[in-house]
Structure formats: C-alpha cells, structure tokens
Scaffold this motif. Structure first.
Motif, PDB file in Angstrom:
ATOM      1  N   PRO A   2       2.293   4.739   0.965  1.00  0.00           N
ATOM      2  CA  PRO A   2       2.059   5.493   2.254  1.00  0.00           C
ATOM      3  C   PRO A   2       0.985   6.772   1.882  1.00  0.00           C
ATOM      4  CG  PRO A   2       4.390   6.197   1.107  1.00  0.00           C
ATOM      5  CD  PRO A   2       3.703   5.079   0.279  1.00  0.00           C
ATOM      6  N   SER A   3       0.152   6.688   3.115  1.00  0.00           N
ATOM      7  CA  SER A   3      -0.937   7.709   3.022  1.00  0.00           C
ATOM      8  C   SER A   3      -0.302   9.196   3.190  1.00  0.00           C
ATOM      9  CB  SER A   3      -1.731   7.651   4.095  1.00  0.00           C
ATOM     10  OG  SER A   3      -1.944   8.891   4.754  1.00  0.00           O
ATOM     11  N   PRO A   4      -0.969  10.041   1.825  1.00  0.00           N
ATOM     12  CA  PRO A   4      -0.428  11.515   1.946  1.00  0.00           C
ATOM     13  C   PRO A   4      -0.611  12.219   3.058  1.00  0.00           C
ATOM     14  CG  PRO A   4      -2.247  11.010   0.372  1.00  0.00           C
ATOM     15  CD  PRO A   4      -1.841   9.686   1.152  1.00  0.00           C
ATOM     16  N   GLY A   5      -1.535  11.783   3.947  1.00  0.00           N
ATOM     17  CA  GLY A   5      -1.883  12.455   5.266  1.00  0.00           C
ATOM     18  C   GLY A   5      -0.649  12.048   6.272  1.00  0.00           C
ATOM     19  N   THR A  38       0.880  -1.140   0.066  1.00  0.00           N
ATOM     20  CA  THR A  38       0.041   0.063  -0.193  1.00  0.00           C
ATOM     21  C   THR A  38       1.031   1.046   0.096  1.00  0.00           C
ATOM     22  OG1 THR A  38      -1.386  -1.374   1.309  1.00  0.00           O
ATOM     23  CG2 THR A  38      -2.165   1.178   1.170  1.00  0.00           C
ATOM     24  N   ASP A  52       2.434  11.457   5.366  1.00  0.00           N
ATOM     25  CA  ASP A  52       3.702  12.234   5.124  1.00  0.00           C
ATOM     26  C   ASP A  52       3.634  13.819   5.325  1.00  0.00           C
ATOM     27  OD1 ASP A  52       4.541  10.104   3.667  1.00  0.00           O
ATOM     28  OD2 ASP A  52       4.372  10.782   1.573  1.00  0.00           O
TER      29      ASP A  52
END
Ligand code: URA
Length: 304
Positions: free
Chosen positions: A8-11, A6, A13
């Motif tokens: 990485p979630s932009p949130g 998956t 980062d």
C-alpha cells in the motif's frame, strides 16, 4: 510465480489516518475551502432589516439612494429579487427567498403537496449538505403534534425525524402516556434539513423554514402542539418567548396563531437535553401528563 502484491502506498495510509482523525474529532461533512460564518449572516440580515425599518420611518433623504447589498432585505411591497437558490454553492438567502417559501407553503392544499414543495425547494442552503429532506413521521390525523428543532445525523440518513437516541427516548415518553407515532401522534421539526455538524440553525435558515412548518401545522390541525426544546417555541411563538430559556417556557400554556386560528401549545424539554440531564425527566413527565389530560378532556386546560 505470481508477483508480490504492490505494497500500500504510504500516501494512502496517511490520507486514511487523517480521515480517521477527522472523524474522531467530529468532522462529518466538508463544505468549502473557506469557512462561512452563518452567525454573521444572520446578524447582517437583522441589521439590514432594522436599518430598512428605520429608513421607512424617516422621510426619504435625496442623497440616500444606493444599491442594496446582496444580503439586505428589500422593503415590503418591493418587487422580489430573483432568489439565486438552485446553484450548488451556499447562498446568503434574501428576504425574497423567505417570500418564495411563504408563497410555496401557502399554495399547498394538502400535506402531500406541501411535502413535495419542500422537497423541491432550493432556497435553503442546508439542503446542499443534507442527504434527505426530513418532513415528518406519524399519523397526520393525530390530535397531538410534536415539533422539534432540526434533524441530526441519524434523521438525515433515515429521512425521518427523531430516530436516533433522543427519538427513542421520545418514543418511550409517548408510550408512557399511551401515545405513539404509529397511532396517535405526529412529529415534525422546524428545520427540514440537517445543519452540518449538528450546529444550531441560523436565524435566516429558521426564517426560510418557518412558513413551511406553519403551513404543516395548519394542515395537520392538531388539538395540541408540544414544542420539544426552546428553539421550536422561540422560532414559532416569537415575541416574549424569544427572550426566555426553556426552564421558564416549559410547562406553560402558549398559543400559536396561524391564519386567524389559535393553536394550544405546551413547550417541554428536548429529549436530547433529558438524556444529558436525567433529573429533568420529572418535569418533562409532568408536561406529558398535562398534555394527555388536555387531549383526553376535550381540550379543557388542566393546571400547567
Ligand atoms: N432532534 C430534533 O430536534 N429533531 C430530530 O428530528 C432529531 C433530533
């Protein structure tokens, strides 16, 4: 076939980038949603103490009775309000907390007892954000005691005073006069917990820690105390010292009276200041040599 990991979630980062930015800006501790103005607290406590003193001097006014605000100091002799000291929210300490500190400090018969009492004491808000209680380092039988201001980040992590860059300079200065914390010097601070973000401790925080450091000095019974910087000199000497800067105070013999005993004291520059202002090392060197002469001449005062 294994599925793709998956992404990485932009949130996440964005959150990591924000934390990195905070750290780069020097934010190393979070306390509460709303800011607490410790300077205002000290000013309020001081004004309350002054108004109490003024009220004690004037005859009682029949209509003057009103409930004490939370931060107000009660008159001496009044029953102590319980110190709300152990909750997990920052407290505005009262005179009752200072009295608690005084009673605890006085009850300590040995350094170990004092250390345990300070570690168990919950009346100072600084303890809420500190990782460790920083009590002391060095030889408790030493004739030379050095007193600094408050632990910084490195000291908070290590639980020992003066272990960061300024501590390393202090060790070199001691070594240059034949002293060391492992052998014949003892080091402590006025404040036992790191003020968040290395801010200056407030007057109230100093008032709460003062009974403990005074008792620590009594128990060590040094022949000479060297104050590192103006803050410990002001916090412990009071009086005229409070109005003076370190350039005036340094290298001048002082006396600190505790329980009827007078301790010789010599203020000098704080090693952190010397790191920023190396030209002042010359004067600090003179102070350290003066201290050495005093200690090695049976307490005879060399010219300061
Ligand atoms: N500065 C101080 O005054 N004390 C320490 O322990 C470290 C830095």
């Amino acid at each position: 076939m294994p599925s793709d990991p998956t992404p990485p979630s932009p949130g996440l980062d964005a959150a990591a980038a924000l934390f990195e930015w905070y750290a780069a800006m020097g934010v190393d501790v979070t306390l509460a949603e709303a800011p607490l103005d410790r300077f205002q607290e000290s000013a309020r406590a001081k004004a309350a103490a002054e108004s109490q003193a003024a009220r004690r001097q004037s005859p009682p006014q029949p209509e003057a009775r009103r409930p004490l605000p939370a931060a107000e100091f009660p008159p001496p002799g009044a029953p102590a309000r319980p110190a709300a000291a152990s909750s997990q929210t920052a407290q505005v300490p009262t005179e009752a907390t200072v009295m608690q500190a005084r009673a605890a400090a006085q009850s300590a018969k040995t350094l170990d007892e004092l250390k345990a009492l300070i570690q168990a004491f919950d009346g100072c808000n600084l303890k809420l954000t500190a990782k460790n209680t920083v009590f002391a380092d060095g030889n408790p039988a030493a004739k030379l005691m050095l007193v600094g201001e408050a632990p910084g980040r490195d000291e908070d992590i290590a639980g020992r005073p003066f272990v960061g860059r300024s501590g390393q300079l202090l060790d070199r200065m001691l070594d240059a006069i034949g002293y060391s914390r492992g052998h014949n010097a003892y080091i402590a601070n006025v404040i036992y917990w790191r003020p968040p973000g290395n801010r200056d401790p407030s007057d109230v925080e100093i008032a709460i820690c003062r009974p403990f450091i005074l008792r620590q000095i009594e128990l060590i019974d040094p022949a000479l105390i060297v104050f590192l910087g103006a803050q410990p000199a002001k916090a412990l000497l009071g009086g005229e010292a409070v109005k003076q800067g370190i350039n005036k105070l340094r290298g001048r013999w002082c006396e600190l009276e505790i329980g009827g005993k007078r301790f010789k004291a010599l203020p000098t520059f704080h090693p952190a200041y010397l790191l920023r202002t190396p030209i002042k090392k010359r004067e600090a060197w003179r102070d350290f040599l003066t201290a050495k002469l005093f200690l090695e001449n049976g307490g005879m005062l060399p010219p300061a």
